[in-house]
Design a protein around this motif. Structure first.
Motif, mmCIF file in Angstrom:
data_model
loop_
_atom_site.group_PDB
_atom_site.id
_atom_site.type_symbol
_atom_site.label_atom_id
_atom_site.label_comp_id
_atom_site.label_asym_id
_atom_site.label_seq_id
_atom_site.Cartn_x
_atom_site.Cartn_y
_atom_site.Cartn_z
ATOM 1 N N TYR A 70 -0.597 -5.582 -2.622
ATOM 2 C CA TYR A 70 0.440 -5.336 -2.065
ATOM 3 C C TYR A 70 1.358 -6.403 -1.714
ATOM 4 C CZ TYR A 70 -2.100 -5.768 2.255
ATOM 5 O OH TYR A 70 -2.955 -6.369 3.141
ATOM 6 N N ASP A 71 0.970 -7.501 -2.234
ATOM 7 C CA ASP A 71 1.699 -8.848 -2.009
ATOM 8 C C ASP A 71 3.020 -8.836 -2.544
ATOM 9 O OD1 ASP A 71 -0.004 -8.930 -4.399
ATOM 10 O OD2 ASP A 71 0.615 -10.786 -4.765
ATOM 11 N N ASP A 72 3.294 -8.029 -3.472
ATOM 12 C CA ASP A 72 4.583 -7.770 -4.278
ATOM 13 C C ASP A 72 5.251 -6.655 -4.021
ATOM 14 O OD1 ASP A 72 2.781 -6.528 -5.662
ATOM 15 O OD2 ASP A 72 3.599 -7.238 -7.570
ATOM 16 N N MET A 73 4.820 -5.889 -2.811
ATOM 17 C CA MET A 73 5.527 -4.707 -2.536
ATOM 18 C C MET A 73 6.615 -4.538 -1.694
ATOM 19 S SD MET A 73 3.348 -1.194 -1.291
ATOM 20 C CE MET A 73 2.973 -1.886 0.217
ATOM 21 N N HIS A 74 7.772 -4.332 -2.050
ATOM 22 C CA HIS A 74 8.847 -4.245 -1.205
ATOM 23 C C HIS A 74 8.648 -2.887 -0.390
ATOM 24 C CE1 HIS A 74 13.265 -4.746 -0.451
ATOM 25 N NE2 HIS A 74 13.164 -3.406 -0.327
ATOM 26 N N ILE A 75 8.967 -2.986 0.897
ATOM 27 C CA ILE A 75 8.895 -2.000 2.105
ATOM 28 C C ILE A 75 10.304 -1.500 2.301
ATOM 29 C CG2 ILE A 75 7.913 -1.672 4.495
ATOM 30 C CD1 ILE A 75 5.916 -2.779 2.292
ATOM 31 N N VAL A 76 10.224 -0.348 2.586
ATOM 32 C CA VAL A 76 11.451 0.676 3.053
ATOM 33 C C VAL A 76 10.914 1.363 4.022
ATOM 34 C CG1 VAL A 76 13.132 2.161 2.245
ATOM 35 C CG2 VAL A 76 12.758 0.357 0.590
#
Length: 207
Positions: A70-76
């Motif tokens: 999840y180091d490249d996961m965009h959070i919404v």
């Protein structure tokens, strides 16, 4: 004097009671600085000195359950918020999106929205009751499966186009518009449309 109070809306009464105490301990799940109550305390009580003892947040837990980096996961966060940030992430061609949900923005409604707008290349991982050994459930579903399923609250989800997303189109072909008498030439040309949209700076104006 020691007293306790649930954190319930409206919050004005909660904060009014806080002001009568010199020291306050707040018990909250996950990471209080990740869309959590600590940020609310900072806004409402800017003079307060905070010390935070975080635990993994729900999206971290879900990523670990599913073995998803999840180091490249965009959070919404859609918790009490409109669709704007999710829409922005989709339009930006983001391949991996972590989403915090609420009663209106459920995994079911999110999956249906993605399919309605042509973003069907994602797989959805949903975590329910994360951290509760008796109730926790984690599932991986296609958007079609998720759109017809029901999920318990609280939950969160990860959208991941694991095999990549199709190339993003630059503009909409003339033939896809509803044209005047079906005549493709009776429309502003695509390069001019693209320049006009770029000049409007939509990405800086979505709130």
């Amino acid at each position: 004097m020691v007293s306790s109070r649930d954190i319930t809306v409206p919050l004005d009464a909660v904060f009014e009671q806080y002001r009568t105490h010199d020291e306050i301990i707040v018990f909250a799940s996950g990471d209080p600085l990740f869309f959590g109550f600590a940020a609310t305390l900072q806004r409402r009580l800017p003079e307060a000195r905070l010390q935070v003892f975080p635990a993994p947040n729900s999206l971290q837990m879900l990523a670990h359950r599913c073995l998803i980096p999840y180091d490249d996961m965009h959070i919404v966060s859609l918790t009490g918020r409109p669709w704007h940030e999710l829409d922005r992430a989709l339009m930006s061609h983001t391949a991996k999106i972590g989403v915090l949900t609420d009663r209106q923005h459920t995994p079911t409604t999110i999956a249906q929205r993605l399919m309605d707008y042509g973003y069907g290349d994602y797989t959805m991982w949903v975590g329910e009751h994360l951290g509760n050994p008796q109730q926790e459930r984690v599932v991986s579903l296609s958007l079609k499966e998720a759109a017809s399923a029901t999920f318990d609250l609280p939950n969160c989800l990860i959208l991941w186009a694991r095999n990549g997303l199709p190339p993003r189109r630059m503009g909409i072909p003339d033939a896809e518009f509803e044209l005047l008498d079906g005549r493709e030439r009776m429309i502003t040309k695509m390069p001019i449309r693209l320049l006009s949209l770029q000049a409007l700076e939509h990405r800086q104006r979505v709130h």
